[in-house]
Design a protein around this motif. Structure first.
Motif, PDB file in Angstrom:
ATOM      1  N   GLU A  46      80.499   4.916  18.045  1.00  0.00           N
ATOM      2  CA  GLU A  46      79.842   5.721  17.024  1.00  0.00           C
ATOM      3  C   GLU A  46      80.854   6.472  16.169  1.00  0.00           C
ATOM      4  O   GLU A  46      81.943   6.828  16.610  1.00  0.00           O
ATOM      5  CB  GLU A  46      78.883   6.737  17.670  1.00  0.00           C
ATOM      6  CG  GLU A  46      79.549   7.792  18.517  1.00  0.00           C
ATOM      7  CD  GLU A  46      78.564   8.856  19.009  1.00  0.00           C
ATOM      8  OE1 GLU A  46      77.352   8.724  18.778  1.00  0.00           O
ATOM      9  OE2 GLU A  46      79.034   9.843  19.613  1.00  0.00           O
ATOM     10  N   PHE A  47      80.450   6.720  14.943  1.00  0.00           N
ATOM     11  CA  PHE A  47      81.277   7.437  13.977  1.00  0.00           C
ATOM     12  C   PHE A  47      81.416   8.898  14.376  1.00  0.00           C
ATOM     13  O   PHE A  47      80.445   9.537  14.809  1.00  0.00           O
ATOM     14  CB  PHE A  47      80.640   7.334  12.592  1.00  0.00           C
ATOM     15  CG  PHE A  47      81.269   8.208  11.557  1.00  0.00           C
ATOM     16  CD1 PHE A  47      80.654   9.392  11.180  1.00  0.00           C
ATOM     17  CD2 PHE A  47      82.470   7.866  10.964  1.00  0.00           C
ATOM     18  CE1 PHE A  47      81.219  10.218  10.220  1.00  0.00           C
ATOM     19  CE2 PHE A  47      83.050   8.678  10.009  1.00  0.00           C
ATOM     20  CZ  PHE A  47      82.417   9.857   9.637  1.00  0.00           C
ATOM     21  N   VAL A  48      82.626   9.439  14.186  1.00  0.00           N
ATOM     22  CA  VAL A  48      82.874  10.859  14.442  1.00  0.00           C
ATOM     23  C   VAL A  48      83.220  11.582  13.145  1.00  0.00           C
ATOM     24  O   VAL A  48      82.576  12.551  12.771  1.00  0.00           O
ATOM     25  CB  VAL A  48      84.006  11.046  15.465  1.00  0.00           C
ATOM     26  CG1 VAL A  48      84.330  12.538  15.642  1.00  0.00           C
ATOM     27  CG2 VAL A  48      83.640  10.417  16.803  1.00  0.00           C
ATOM     28  N   THR A  49      84.246  11.103  12.451  1.00  0.00           N
ATOM     29  CA  THR A  49      84.703  11.784  11.244  1.00  0.00           C
ATOM     30  C   THR A  49      85.609  10.867  10.443  1.00  0.00           C
ATOM     31  O   THR A  49      86.168   9.908  10.985  1.00  0.00           O
ATOM     32  CB  THR A  49      85.449  13.079  11.615  1.00  0.00           C
ATOM     33  OG1 THR A  49      85.826  13.786  10.430  1.00  0.00           O
ATOM     34  CG2 THR A  49      86.689  12.787  12.449  1.00  0.00           C
ATOM     35  N   VAL A  64      79.357  16.734  15.697  1.00  0.00           N
ATOM     36  CA  VAL A  64      80.653  17.400  15.838  1.00  0.00           C
ATOM     37  C   VAL A  64      80.918  18.429  14.747  1.00  0.00           C
ATOM     38  O   VAL A  64      81.973  19.077  14.746  1.00  0.00           O
ATOM     39  CB  VAL A  64      81.814  16.378  15.878  1.00  0.00           C
ATOM     40  CG1 VAL A  64      81.583  15.351  16.972  1.00  0.00           C
ATOM     41  CG2 VAL A  64      81.992  15.702  14.518  1.00  0.00           C
ATOM     42  N   LYS A  65      79.982  18.610  13.838  1.00  0.00           N
ATOM     43  CA  LYS A  65      80.182  19.579  12.754  1.00  0.00           C
ATOM     44  C   LYS A  65      80.404  20.973  13.309  1.00  0.00           C
ATOM     45  O   LYS A  65      79.712  21.414  14.220  1.00  0.00           O
ATOM     46  CB  LYS A  65      78.971  19.561  11.815  1.00  0.00           C
ATOM     47  CG  LYS A  65      78.979  18.394  10.855  1.00  0.00           C
ATOM     48  CD  LYS A  65      77.788  18.438   9.907  1.00  0.00           C
ATOM     49  CE  LYS A  65      77.827  17.247   8.955  1.00  0.00           C
ATOM     50  NZ  LYS A  65      76.651  17.203   8.050  1.00  0.00           N
ATOM     51  N   GLY A  66      81.407  21.645  12.745  1.00  0.00           N
ATOM     52  CA  GLY A  66      81.742  22.986  13.197  1.00  0.00           C
ATOM     53  C   GLY A  66      82.629  23.024  14.423  1.00  0.00           C
ATOM     54  O   GLY A  66      83.093  24.103  14.813  1.00  0.00           O
ATOM     55  N   ARG A  67      82.865  21.871  15.048  1.00  0.00           N
ATOM     56  CA  ARG A  67      83.701  21.830  16.260  1.00  0.00           C
ATOM     57  C   ARG A  67      84.943  20.963  16.081  1.00  0.00           C
ATOM     58  O   ARG A  67      86.008  21.278  16.600  1.00  0.00           O
ATOM     59  CB  ARG A  67      82.884  21.299  17.440  1.00  0.00           C
ATOM     60  CG  ARG A  67      81.669  22.135  17.774  1.00  0.00           C
ATOM     61  CD  ARG A  67      81.020  21.686  19.084  1.00  0.00           C
ATOM     62  NE  ARG A  67      80.586  20.290  19.027  1.00  0.00           N
ATOM     63  CZ  ARG A  67      80.992  19.358  19.886  1.00  0.00           C
ATOM     64  NH1 ARG A  67      81.852  19.642  20.836  1.00  0.00           N
ATOM     65  NH2 ARG A  67      80.526  18.122  19.790  1.00  0.00           N
ATOM     66  N   GLN A  82      91.355  17.519  15.638  1.00  0.00           N
ATOM     67  CA  GLN A  82      91.308  18.750  16.416  1.00  0.00           C
ATOM     68  C   GLN A  82      89.902  18.918  16.954  1.00  0.00           C
ATOM     69  O   GLN A  82      88.944  18.984  16.170  1.00  0.00           O
ATOM     70  CB  GLN A  82      91.695  19.950  15.556  1.00  0.00           C
ATOM     71  CG  GLN A  82      91.626  21.279  16.278  1.00  0.00           C
ATOM     72  CD  GLN A  82      92.660  21.394  17.394  1.00  0.00           C
ATOM     73  OE1 GLN A  82      93.812  21.028  17.218  1.00  0.00           O
ATOM     74  NE2 GLN A  82      92.233  21.904  18.546  1.00  0.00           N
ATOM     75  N   MET A  83      89.778  18.983  18.261  1.00  0.00           N
ATOM     76  CA  MET A  83      88.463  19.080  18.903  1.00  0.00           C
ATOM     77  C   MET A  83      88.380  20.404  19.643  1.00  0.00           C
ATOM     78  O   MET A  83      89.157  20.645  20.584  1.00  0.00           O
ATOM     79  CB  MET A  83      88.264  17.910  19.865  1.00  0.00           C
ATOM     80  CG  MET A  83      88.436  16.543  19.206  1.00  0.00           C
ATOM     81  SD  MET A  83      88.038  15.178  20.312  1.00  0.00           S
ATOM     82  CE  MET A  83      89.349  15.349  21.514  1.00  0.00           C
ATOM     83  N   ASN A  84      87.463  21.246  19.232  1.00  0.00           N
ATOM     84  CA  ASN A  84      87.244  22.546  19.853  1.00  0.00           C
ATOM     85  C   ASN A  84      85.852  22.605  20.467  1.00  0.00           C
ATOM     86  O   ASN A  84      84.982  21.792  20.141  1.00  0.00           O
ATOM     87  CB  ASN A  84      87.399  23.657  18.818  1.00  0.00           C
ATOM     88  CG  ASN A  84      88.783  23.708  18.209  1.00  0.00           C
ATOM     89  OD1 ASN A  84      89.775  23.387  18.863  1.00  0.00           O
ATOM     90  ND2 ASN A  84      88.861  24.113  16.955  1.00  0.00           N
ATOM     91  N   SER A  85      85.651  23.577  21.324  1.00  0.00           N
ATOM     92  CA  SER A  85      84.341  23.778  21.964  1.00  0.00           C
ATOM     93  C   SER A  85      83.805  22.465  22.535  1.00  0.00           C
ATOM     94  O   SER A  85      82.648  22.100  22.322  1.00  0.00           O
ATOM     95  CB  SER A  85      83.345  24.362  20.960  1.00  0.00           C
ATOM     96  OG  SER A  85      83.815  25.580  20.425  1.00  0.00           O
ATOM     97  N   LEU A  86      84.632  21.789  23.271  1.00  0.00           N
ATOM     98  CA  LEU A  86      84.265  20.473  23.793  1.00  0.00           C
ATOM     99  C   LEU A  86      83.126  20.576  24.798  1.00  0.00           C
ATOM    100  O   LEU A  86      83.019  21.557  25.557  1.00  0.00           O
ATOM    101  CB  LEU A  86      85.474  19.801  24.420  1.00  0.00           C
ATOM    102  CG  LEU A  86      86.446  19.183  23.396  1.00  0.00           C
ATOM    103  CD1 LEU A  86      87.810  18.954  24.022  1.00  0.00           C
ATOM    104  CD2 LEU A  86      85.879  17.886  22.850  1.00  0.00           C
TER     105      LEU A  86
END
Length: 124
Positions: A46-49, A64-67, A82-86
């Motif tokens: 699946e697409f992420v960004t 994943v918006k906002g994270r 950059q992946m935050n709030s995983l």
């Protein structure tokens, strides 16, 4: 040809952060848009960004918006995620993709080049 190599995956606790990198080599002058996809066990990729060549335009999946934030350094032929709030549901193999067009593409078949993937595991 273009080669893409991802790095930076690993095991992280929920709420933590990771930064993935994707280094491109070969005919990098042919690359414009780049993106990240992911594939969890038993699920489709699946697409992420995605990001345009200049970095001026990006597009994120709603999940994943906002994270998550995509960026790139063209001098290093590298794109970052950059992946935050995983969350545990972010667990997947993450793939880097590159395309010769400069459009923000969101389907697997749109991309010309793919990396081998890097595993991201988020524990609860």
């Amino acid at each position: 040809q273009v080669q893409l190599v991802e790095s930076g995956g690993g095991l992280v606790q929920a709420g933590g952060s990771l930064r993935l990198s994707c280094a491109a080599s070969g005919r990098t002058f042919s690359i414009n848009a780049m993106g990240w996809f992911r594939q969890a066990p038993g699920k489709e990729r699946e697409f992420v960004t995605a990001i345009t060549r200049s970095g001026g335009y990006t597009y994120n999946a709603d999940s994943v918006k906002g994270r998550f934030t995509i960026s790139r350094d063209n001098a290093k032929n590298t794109v970052y995620l950059q992946m935050n709030s995983l969350k545990p549901e972010d667990t997947a193999v993450y793939y880097c993709a590159a395309d010769r067009s400069n459009r923000l593409l969101i389907t697997v078949n749109d991309y010309d080049y793919w990396g081998q993937g890097t595993q991201v595991t988020v524990s609860s």
